[in-house]
Design a protein around this motif. Structure first.
Motif, PDB file in Angstrom:
ATOM      1  N   GLY A  27      15.491  -9.438   1.019  1.00 15.97           N
ATOM      2  CA  GLY A  27      16.245  -8.368   2.564  1.00 15.97           C
ATOM      3  C   GLY A  27      15.419  -7.228   1.979  1.00 15.97           C
ATOM      4  O   GLY A  27      16.641  -6.191   3.433  1.00 15.97           O
ATOM      5  N   GLU A  28      14.560  -6.738   1.510  1.00 15.81           N
ATOM      6  CA  GLU A  28      14.052  -5.828   1.335  1.00 15.81           C
ATOM      7  C   GLU A  28      12.208  -6.173   1.726  1.00 15.81           C
ATOM      8  O   GLU A  28      12.027  -7.119   1.948  1.00 15.81           O
ATOM      9  CB  GLU A  28      13.699  -4.883   0.336  1.00 15.81           C
ATOM     10  N   PRO A  29      12.031  -4.802   2.547  1.00 18.84           N
ATOM     11  CA  PRO A  29      12.359  -3.692   2.764  1.00 18.84           C
ATOM     12  C   PRO A  29      12.519  -3.842   4.602  1.00 18.84           C
ATOM     13  O   PRO A  29      12.834  -4.459   5.367  1.00 18.84           O
ATOM     14  CB  PRO A  29      10.676  -3.360   3.120  1.00 18.84           C
ATOM     15  N   ASN A  30      14.112  -3.206   4.648  1.00 19.62           N
ATOM     16  CA  ASN A  30      15.202  -3.015   5.337  1.00 19.62           C
ATOM     17  C   ASN A  30      14.569  -1.667   6.717  1.00 19.62           C
ATOM     18  O   ASN A  30      15.117  -1.887   7.278  1.00 19.62           O
ATOM     19  CB  ASN A  30      16.782  -3.456   5.194  1.00 19.62           C
ATOM     20  N   ASN A  31      13.737  -0.959   5.908  1.00 19.48           N
ATOM     21  CA  ASN A  31      13.999   0.334   6.927  1.00 19.48           C
ATOM     22  C   ASN A  31      15.042   1.024   7.478  1.00 19.48           C
ATOM     23  O   ASN A  31      15.440   1.090   8.490  1.00 19.48           O
ATOM     24  CB  ASN A  31      12.778   0.347   8.229  1.00 19.48           C
ATOM     25  N   ILE A  81      14.026   5.338   8.195  1.00 23.46           N
ATOM     26  CA  ILE A  81      13.966   6.445   7.354  1.00 23.46           C
ATOM     27  C   ILE A  81      13.214   6.010   6.299  1.00 23.46           C
ATOM     28  O   ILE A  81      12.381   6.650   5.495  1.00 23.46           O
ATOM     29  CB  ILE A  81      14.545   7.586   7.122  1.00 23.46           C
ATOM     30  N   GLU A  82      12.862   4.688   5.310  1.00 31.15           N
ATOM     31  CA  GLU A  82      12.492   3.812   4.137  1.00 31.15           C
ATOM     32  C   GLU A  82      11.255   3.746   4.930  1.00 31.15           C
ATOM     33  O   GLU A  82      10.776   2.835   5.311  1.00 31.15           O
ATOM     34  CB  GLU A  82      13.683   3.315   4.085  1.00 31.15           C
ATOM     35  N   HIS A  83      10.269   4.362   3.884  1.00 27.46           N
ATOM     36  CA  HIS A  83       8.633   3.924   4.517  1.00 27.46           C
ATOM     37  C   HIS A  83       8.143   3.888   2.788  1.00 27.46           C
ATOM     38  O   HIS A  83       7.355   3.985   2.481  1.00 27.46           O
ATOM     39  CB  HIS A  83       8.140   5.224   5.073  1.00 27.46           C
ATOM     40  N   TRP A 120      11.203  -4.907  -5.765  1.00 34.29           N
ATOM     41  CA  TRP A 120      10.833  -3.513  -4.859  1.00 34.29           C
ATOM     42  C   TRP A 120      12.026  -3.211  -3.797  1.00 34.29           C
ATOM     43  O   TRP A 120      12.669  -4.728  -3.172  1.00 34.29           O
ATOM     44  CB  TRP A 120      10.145  -3.812  -4.005  1.00 34.29           C
ATOM     45  N   ASN A 121      12.366  -1.833  -3.695  1.00 33.66           N
ATOM     46  CA  ASN A 121      13.399  -1.207  -2.052  1.00 33.66           C
ATOM     47  C   ASN A 121      12.600  -0.909  -1.723  1.00 33.66           C
ATOM     48  O   ASN A 121      11.376   0.277  -2.082  1.00 33.66           O
ATOM     49  CB  ASN A 121      14.624  -0.720  -2.962  1.00 33.66           C
ATOM     50  N   ASP A 122      12.645  -0.400  -0.386  1.00 27.11           N
ATOM     51  CA  ASP A 122      11.742   0.511   0.376  1.00 27.11           C
ATOM     52  C   ASP A 122      12.979   1.705   0.379  1.00 27.11           C
ATOM     53  O   ASP A 122      14.537   0.906   0.507  1.00 27.11           O
ATOM     54  CB  ASP A 122      11.681   0.252   2.022  1.00 27.11           C
ATOM     55  N   ALA A 123      13.032   2.816   0.287  1.00 28.68           N
ATOM     56  CA  ALA A 123      13.600   3.780   0.225  1.00 28.68           C
ATOM     57  C   ALA A 123      13.553   5.522   1.077  1.00 28.68           C
ATOM     58  O   ALA A 123      11.648   5.483   1.549  1.00 28.68           O
ATOM     59  CB  ALA A 123      13.815   4.429  -1.221  1.00 28.68           C
TER      60      ALA A 123
HETATM   61 CA   LIG Z   1      15.372  -0.504   1.716  1.00 24.06          CA
END
Ligand SMILES: [Ca+2]
Ligand SMILES: [Ca+2]
Length: 203
Positions: free
Chosen positions: A80-84, A88-90, A103-106
Motif C-alpha cells: 500500500g506504500e508509497p501512497n503519497n 506531500i509524501e516524498h 518502507w513508508n513514504d512520509a
Molecule cells: Ca505513506
C-alpha cells in the motif's frame, strides 16, 4: 559495508542530507535486503522507531531516486506504500507501524522520535569540524546557498568569533562573483546548522 550513523532532528530531510554531506557522507542508500536489515537494526539499537534515509521522489512524483544517484532495483515498500498521502509524501522511511523494516513514504519532517541515517562509503572521507571550513565544506555551502557548481566564485569566511556577540552563529560565509557578494550565510560549527541571512543570487 559502509559505515553508518543514526542521528536525530528536529530538521528537514534536505537539512539531514546536508548534514550527512557535511561529514563527508550522504543519507543512506539501501541496495539489498541484508543492508536493509542492518540499517533497520541499527536504528532500533539507537532507540528509534522511525528514520529517514536517502530515497526520494521530491523532484518528480513516483520517480524515486537515491541521493547519490545509485541505480538499484531494490525497494522494500510496505504493502500500500508509497501512497503519497495528502500529496506531500516524498521521502522514504522506516516507520513505527511497519515492524518488519518495510518502507513508508512520509513528509520528510524529522522531529522528536524520528531519526535519519547517514552513510559513509569511505570512512576516511569524514571531515573533522573545526574553527574554519575546508575548501570542500565551502563548496557544499555555496551549493546549498543556490550557487551553481560551474560558476567561478570566490568564497570568503570570517572568523569563528564573528557572530559571538549575537550568541547565535560562529562563522559567516560570503560568496562573491566579480567582487560582488551574491550569497551569504552564517553557520553553527557544532551542528552545521545554517542561517540563510542573505541570498540574492538570481539568473
Ligand atoms: Ca505513506
Ligand atoms: Ca511522493
Amino acid at each position: 559495508m559502509a559505515r553508518i550513523g543514526v542521528e536525530s532532528g528536529p530538521i528537514t530531510w534536505q537539512q539531514a542530507e546536508r548534514r550527512c554531506e557535511w561529514k563527508g557522507g550522504h543519507l543512506a542508500v539501501i541496495e539489498s535486503s541484508t543492508e536493509n536489515f542492518l540499517l533497520y537494526s541499527a536504528m532500533k539499537a539507537k532507540g528509534y522507531e522511525n528514520a529517514y534515509f536517502g530515497f526520494s521522489d521530491e523532484s518528480s512524483e513516483v520517480n524515486w531516486k537515491w541521493v547519490d544517484g545509485t541505480s538499484t532495483a531494490y525497494t522494500n515498500w510496505h504493502s500500500g506504500e508509497p501512497n503519497n498521502q495528502d500529496g506531500i509524501e516524498h521521502y522514504a522511511m522506516f516507520y513505527e507501524k511497519f515492524q518488519d523494516g518495510t518502507w513508508n513514504d512520509a513528509d520528510g519532517i524529522i522531529d522528536a522520535g524520528c531519526a535519519y541515517i547517514c552513510e559513509w562509503d569511505d570512512p576516511t572521507d569524514k571531515i573533522s569540524q573545526g574553527d574554519s571550513f575546508t575548501d570542500q565544506q565551502l563548496r557544499i555551502i555555496a551549493k546549498d546557498l543556490g550557487v551553481p557548481d560551474d560558476l567561478n566564485v570566490e568564497i570568503k569566511q570570517y572568523p569563528k568569533t564573528y557572530w559571538k556577540a549575537a550568541g547565535l552563529w560562529d562563522i559567516y560565509v560570503e560568496v562573491l562573483l566579480d567582487g560582488k557578494v551574491i550569497a551569504s550565510g552564517s553557520f553553527d560549527v557544532e551542528t552545521g546548522e545554517m542561517g540563510r541571512n542573505l541570498y540574492i543570487y538570481s539568473h
